[in-house]
Each structure stands twice: as structure tokens, then as C-alpha cells.
Scaffold this motif. Structure first.
Motif, PDB file in Angstrom:
ATOM      1  N   ILE A  28       6.098  28.174  28.308  1.00 27.75           N
ATOM      2  CA  ILE A  28       5.577  26.935  28.888  1.00 27.75           C
ATOM      3  C   ILE A  28       4.184  27.088  29.486  1.00 27.75           C
ATOM      4  CG2 ILE A  28       7.849  25.978  29.332  1.00 27.75           C
ATOM      5  CD1 ILE A  28       7.419  26.741  32.284  1.00 27.75           C
ATOM      6  N   GLN A  29       3.614  28.261  29.380  1.00 23.41           N
ATOM      7  CA  GLN A  29       2.273  28.473  29.934  1.00 23.41           C
ATOM      8  C   GLN A  29       1.239  27.597  29.226  1.00 23.41           C
ATOM      9  OE1 GLN A  29       1.095  32.548  30.000  1.00 23.41           O
ATOM     10  NE2 GLN A  29      -0.824  32.141  31.010  1.00 23.41           N
ATOM     11  N   ASN A  30       1.405  27.393  27.948  1.00 27.35           N
ATOM     12  CA  ASN A  30       0.453  26.607  27.170  1.00 27.35           C
ATOM     13  C   ASN A  30       0.995  25.217  26.877  1.00 27.35           C
ATOM     14  OD1 ASN A  30      -1.451  28.753  26.906  1.00 27.35           O
ATOM     15  ND2 ASN A  30      -0.037  29.687  25.448  1.00 27.35           N
ATOM     16  N   TYR A  31       0.107  24.305  26.532  1.00 29.60           N
ATOM     17  CA  TYR A  31       0.486  22.929  26.266  1.00 29.60           C
ATOM     18  C   TYR A  31       1.514  22.830  25.148  1.00 29.60           C
ATOM     19  CZ  TYR A  31      -3.381  23.827  23.087  1.00 29.60           C
ATOM     20  OH  TYR A  31      -4.217  24.394  22.178  1.00 29.60           O
ATOM     21  N   ILE A  32       2.208  21.707  25.093  1.00 25.00           N
ATOM     22  CA  ILE A  32       3.338  21.532  24.185  1.00 25.00           C
ATOM     23  C   ILE A  32       2.906  21.219  22.756  1.00 25.00           C
ATOM     24  CG2 ILE A  32       5.327  20.041  23.694  1.00 25.00           C
ATOM     25  CD1 ILE A  32       5.739  19.871  26.722  1.00 25.00           C
ATOM     26  N   ASN A  33       1.990  20.306  22.584  1.00 25.20           N
ATOM     27  CA  ASN A  33       1.598  19.861  21.251  1.00 25.20           C
ATOM     28  C   ASN A  33       0.501  20.737  20.659  1.00 25.20           C
ATOM     29  OD1 ASN A  33       3.370  17.565  21.228  1.00 25.20           O
ATOM     30  ND2 ASN A  33       2.020  16.669  22.740  1.00 25.20           N
ATOM     31  N   GLU A  37      -5.025  17.600  24.388  1.00 28.01           N
ATOM     32  CA  GLU A  37      -5.170  16.173  24.647  1.00 28.01           C
ATOM     33  C   GLU A  37      -4.005  15.351  24.092  1.00 28.01           C
ATOM     34  OE1 GLU A  37      -7.782  17.358  21.127  1.00 28.01           O
ATOM     35  OE2 GLU A  37      -7.582  18.047  23.165  1.00 28.01           O
ATOM     36  N   ASP A  38      -3.161  15.959  23.259  1.00 28.09           N
ATOM     37  CA  ASP A  38      -1.975  15.263  22.734  1.00 28.09           C
ATOM     38  C   ASP A  38      -0.797  15.326  23.697  1.00 28.09           C
ATOM     39  OD1 ASP A  38      -3.363  14.668  20.413  1.00 28.09           O
ATOM     40  OD2 ASP A  38      -2.575  16.403  19.310  1.00 28.09           O
ATOM     41  N   GLU A  39      -0.879  16.178  24.691  1.00 25.11           N
ATOM     42  CA  GLU A  39       0.214  16.334  25.643  1.00 25.11           C
ATOM     43  C   GLU A  39       0.186  15.180  26.654  1.00 25.11           C
ATOM     44  OE1 GLU A  39       2.079  20.080  27.828  1.00 25.11           O
ATOM     45  OE2 GLU A  39       0.038  19.671  28.466  1.00 25.11           O
ATOM     46  N   THR A  40       1.340  14.587  26.889  1.00 24.05           N
ATOM     47  CA  THR A  40       1.395  13.499  27.865  1.00 24.05           C
ATOM     48  C   THR A  40       1.271  14.072  29.275  1.00 24.05           C
ATOM     49  OG1 THR A  40       3.795  13.564  28.178  1.00 24.05           O
ATOM     50  CG2 THR A  40       2.961  12.179  26.371  1.00 24.05           C
ATOM     51  N   GLU A  41       0.848  13.253  30.194  1.00 21.28           N
ATOM     52  CA  GLU A  41       0.720  13.691  31.589  1.00 21.28           C
ATOM     53  C   GLU A  41       2.083  14.108  32.139  1.00 21.28           C
ATOM     54  OE1 GLU A  41      -1.161  14.971  34.844  1.00 21.28           O
ATOM     55  OE2 GLU A  41      -2.138  14.265  33.031  1.00 21.28           O
ATOM     56  N   GLU A  42       3.132  13.390  31.749  1.00 16.63           N
ATOM     57  CA  GLU A  42       4.488  13.739  32.215  1.00 16.63           C
ATOM     58  C   GLU A  42       4.894  15.122  31.717  1.00 16.63           C
ATOM     59  OE1 GLU A  42       8.897  11.759  32.525  1.00 16.63           O
ATOM     60  OE2 GLU A  42       7.716  11.317  30.747  1.00 16.63           O
ATOM     61  N   ASP A  43       4.658  15.403  30.433  1.00 18.56           N
ATOM     62  CA  ASP A  43       4.967  16.730  29.887  1.00 18.56           C
ATOM     63  C   ASP A  43       4.175  17.815  30.610  1.00 18.56           C
ATOM     64  OD1 ASP A  43       6.801  15.791  28.064  1.00 18.56           O
ATOM     65  OD2 ASP A  43       5.408  15.812  26.369  1.00 18.56           O
ATOM     66  N   LYS A  44       2.909  17.539  30.874  1.00 19.27           N
ATOM     67  CA  LYS A  44       2.063  18.505  31.571  1.00 19.27           C
ATOM     68  C   LYS A  44       2.601  18.795  32.969  1.00 19.27           C
ATOM     69  CE  LYS A  44      -2.700  19.181  33.056  1.00 19.27           C
ATOM     70  NZ  LYS A  44      -4.042  18.584  33.097  1.00 19.27           N
ATOM     71  N   GLN A  45       3.001  17.766  33.693  1.00 23.44           N
ATOM     72  CA  GLN A  45       3.512  17.951  35.046  1.00 23.44           C
ATOM     73  C   GLN A  45       4.848  18.700  35.043  1.00 23.44           C
ATOM     74  OE1 GLN A  45       1.896  17.460  37.898  1.00 23.44           O
ATOM     75  NE2 GLN A  45       0.174  16.940  36.583  1.00 23.44           N
ATOM     76  N   ILE A  46       5.717  18.384  34.099  1.00 20.20           N
ATOM     77  CA  ILE A  46       7.008  19.088  33.996  1.00 20.20           C
ATOM     78  C   ILE A  46       6.777  20.565  33.696  1.00 20.20           C
ATOM     79  CG2 ILE A  46       9.096  19.334  32.585  1.00 20.20           C
ATOM     80  CD1 ILE A  46       9.073  16.245  32.351  1.00 20.20           C
ATOM     81  N   ARG A  47       5.915  20.829  32.716  1.00 25.92           N
ATOM     82  CA  ARG A  47       5.596  22.206  32.344  1.00 25.92           C
ATOM     83  C   ARG A  47       5.024  22.964  33.527  1.00 25.92           C
ATOM     84  NH1 ARG A  47       1.392  24.228  30.126  1.00 25.92           N
ATOM     85  NH2 ARG A  47       0.251  22.284  29.896  1.00 25.92           N
ATOM     86  N   LYS A  48       4.111  22.332  34.258  1.00 26.29           N
ATOM     87  CA  LYS A  48       3.488  22.960  35.419  1.00 26.29           C
ATOM     88  C   LYS A  48       4.513  23.260  36.510  1.00 26.29           C
ATOM     89  CE  LYS A  48       0.011  22.168  38.943  1.00 26.29           C
ATOM     90  NZ  LYS A  48      -0.821  21.184  39.608  1.00 26.29           N
TER      91      LYS A  48
END
Length: 64
Positions: A28-33, A37-48
Motif C-alpha cells: 500500500i505504499q504506492n498508489y492503487i491505479n 492521478e487516477d487514484e481517488t482521494e478516498e483510496d489515497k486516504q484509506i491507503r495512507k
């Protein structure tokens, strides 16, 4: 006109070995997509939040 929103947060606890926690943290260190810029803000916050929780757990156990 007033608008109210209600959000229920369910809490799930996991028991992980140190190796499992490190593995998840690496994933989870790196973005999902494909692109950040394809990663949603919600996904980014959950991952963080997951990354920080795993990091803090190891730090609290004096593993860093």
C-alpha cells in the motif's frame, strides 16, 4: 434547505505477524491505479491511514 449526512464506520481488527504487516505496508505504499492521478482521494486516504497504522504499530513495539 438543510441536508444531513450520516456515515457509519465499522471497525475491523486484524492480528498480523511482523512479516505480514511489512508485506501489507509495502503493497500500500504506492498508489492503487496505474497513475497517481487516477487514484481517488478516498483510496489515497484509506491507503495512507493503513500505512501509518502499520508504521506506528511497529514503532510502538520498538521495531524501528
Amino acid at each position: 434547505m438543510a441536508i444531513a449526512t450520516y456515515k457509519t464506520i465499522k471497525i475491523i481488527s486484524l492480528t498480523l505477524s511482523a512479516e505480514e504487516a511489512d508485506y501489507i505496508k509495502k503493497i500500500i505504499q504506492n498508489y492503487i491505479n496505474k497513475y497517481p492521478e487516477d487514484e481517488t482521494e478516498e483510496d489515497k486516504q484509506i491507503r495512507k491511514s493503513i500505512f501509518e497504522a502499520l508504521f506506528n504499530a511497529k514503532r510502538e513495539n520498538n521495531e524501528y
